[in-house]
Design an enzyme around this catalytic site. Structure first.
Site, PDB file in Angstrom:
ATOM      1  N   ARG A  53      61.317 112.168 -10.793  1.00 26.60           N
ATOM      2  CA  ARG A  53      61.205 111.235  -9.667  1.00 26.60           C
ATOM      3  C   ARG A  53      61.018 112.081  -8.410  1.00 26.60           C
ATOM      4  NH1 ARG A  53      66.730 109.250  -8.180  1.00 26.60           N
ATOM      5  NH2 ARG A  53      66.429 110.687  -6.478  1.00 26.60           N
ATOM      6  N   HIS A  86      65.575 107.904  -4.655  1.00 29.25           N
ATOM      7  CA  HIS A  86      65.772 106.780  -5.592  1.00 29.25           C
ATOM      8  C   HIS A  86      65.076 105.516  -5.079  1.00 29.25           C
ATOM      9  CE1 HIS A  86      67.632 104.025  -8.373  1.00 29.25           C
ATOM     10  NE2 HIS A  86      68.117 103.328  -7.365  1.00 29.25           N
ATOM     11  N   TYR A 113      71.827 115.383  -2.450  1.00 30.17           N
ATOM     12  CA  TYR A 113      72.367 115.774  -3.761  1.00 30.17           C
ATOM     13  C   TYR A 113      71.405 116.598  -4.614  1.00 30.17           C
ATOM     14  CZ  TYR A 113      69.716 111.552  -4.972  1.00 30.17           C
ATOM     15  OH  TYR A 113      68.724 110.612  -5.090  1.00 30.17           O
TER      16      TYR A 113
END
Ligand SMILES: Cc1ncc(C[n+]2csc(CCOP(=O)(O)OP(=O)(O)O)c2C)c(N)n1
Length: 368
Positions: A260, A264, A273
């Site tokens: 990805r 998100h 993160y």
């Protein structure tokens, strides 16, 4: 891991997968150029959707950047009659199934009751409930068995279901329960997980101690891991699994290893993160660049074609940009009409009740 195209575009032969591709002309130069164009188009639509969200035109957007090969390959692997059950990030699959990108934007703008007619496009509406794709798909597949649409040998009638979900969703109990049912009745379903390495901020390594593909083996469901940034490997692997399911030989589980590239959703900040070095490492494996390098090695792509694709992609983005402003709110009654394929007395009664309810507000000015 199954791979036909290395990141530098070099083609590796594969005895079984090459047969699948060659039989249907899926690796012919014209077809390869088609997948390239598809990926360029859907990436442009995706980037435009992110801009539109930033401009306040969409409530949210879940980008599929980096997953184009995993999605265009899987979408084209299905036959017209197959039924696909997607998540909320399946923009390339939707494109391959003929769903116009503006219909996806409508959902993320909140002006649609569900998207499209699943019967017409043989693609279920997007679903945000993680893992729900698996039981829906198995239920549909069991229905196909009862309708006698599996294993008859008729290529135009035999049907399979493709359940799509993420690596995070694969940890949901619903997926395990679906494996149980699918294995018990040998349902014509292919479970396809796009392992994009992250479930929001949780890496796949925390979700599972073994490669995801191994998880179905305890159920006796055969599985494979495929390079999800390699459109040809995805296409051949998913097509072959669907052929198995359609022929009545039971379910298959596939893990497409991809990345990805974006956050998100537009509500997320992946830099909190995710290490930048990891993003760079995966940028080098970009699925669009990979296919372009392969076409260059074959001498089957020229600058004029690349420019034409880029121009078409730009036009698509501009059309989406202008179209978003003219999207109208849906007729509230439409949600009842889309509930069942055939008329249903309870839904009809609820519809009448709701019509009476909203009729009291007819004289009021709409407030926003
Ligand atoms: C049943 C359920 N639990 C939690 C959520 C909240 N949620 C939305 S997306 C997401 C992460 C999903 O990750 P993954 O399945 O890997 O798919 P990806 O978003 O990476 O495509 C979570 C926890 C949800 N939508 N549904």
């Amino acid at each position: 891991m199954l791979q036909l195209l290395a990141p530098d575009g070099t083609r590796t032969p594969h005895e079984q997968l090459d047969v699948v591709l060659e039989e249907a002309g899926l690796a012919a130069p014209e077809a390869l150029r088609g997948y390239y164009r598809d990926m360029v188009m859907i990436r442009a639509a995706d980037l435009e959707a992110t801009s539109l969200q930033r401009q306040g035109q969409l409530g949210l957007w879940a980008s599929a950047l980096g997953q184009e090969a995993a999605q265009i390959g899987a979408g084209h692997a299905a036959r017209t009659q197959d039924y696909l059950v997607p998540t909320y990030r399946e923009h390339g699959v939707a494109w391959a199934r003929g769903i116009e990108p503006w219909r996806l934007l409508e959902l993320f703008r909140g002006v649609s009751h569900g998207g499209w007619d699943p019967h017409e496009l043989r693609t279920h509406p997007y679903m945000i409930v993680l893992g729900s794709q698996a039981p829906h798909a198995v239920g549909y597949a069991m229905g196909l068995q009862r309708d006698g649409l599996v294993g008859t040998g008729d290529r135009t009638a035999d049907t399979a279901v493709l359940a799509l979900f993420g690596d995070g969703a694969s940890s949901e109990g619903e997926v395990s329960e679906s494996f149980t049912f699918a294995a018990s009745v040998q349902a014509p379903v292919v479970f396809y997980t796009q392992n994009n390495q992250w479930a929001i901020s949780v890496p796949t390594a925390v979700q599972s101690r073994v490669p995801l593909a191994q998880r179905s083996r305890g159920w006796g469901i055969p599985s494979a891991r495929v390079d999800g940034n390699d459109v040809l490997a995805v296409l051949a692997t998913v097509r072959s699994a669907l052929d198995t399911a359609r022929a009545g030989q039971g379910p298959v589980f596939l893990e497409a290893v991809t990345y990805r590239m974006a956050a998100h959703t537009t509500s997320d900040d992946a830099s909190r993160y995710r290490p930048a070095a990891e993003e760079e490492e995966w940028a080098a494996k970009d699925p669009i660049l990979r296919l372009r390098r392969h076409l260059e090695q074959l001498g089957e792509i020229d600058e004029a074609f690349v420019t034409r694709c880029d121009e078409e992609a730009h036009d698509l983005a501009m059309r989406l940009h202008h179209h978003i402003h003219s999207m109208e709110d849906p007729d509230p009654i439409g949600m009842f009409d889309g509930a069942y394929a055939e008329p249903h007395p309870i839904v009809e009664a609820e519809k009448q009740q709701y019509l009476e309810y909203i009729s009291q507000f007819e004289d009021e000015e709409p407030t926003r």
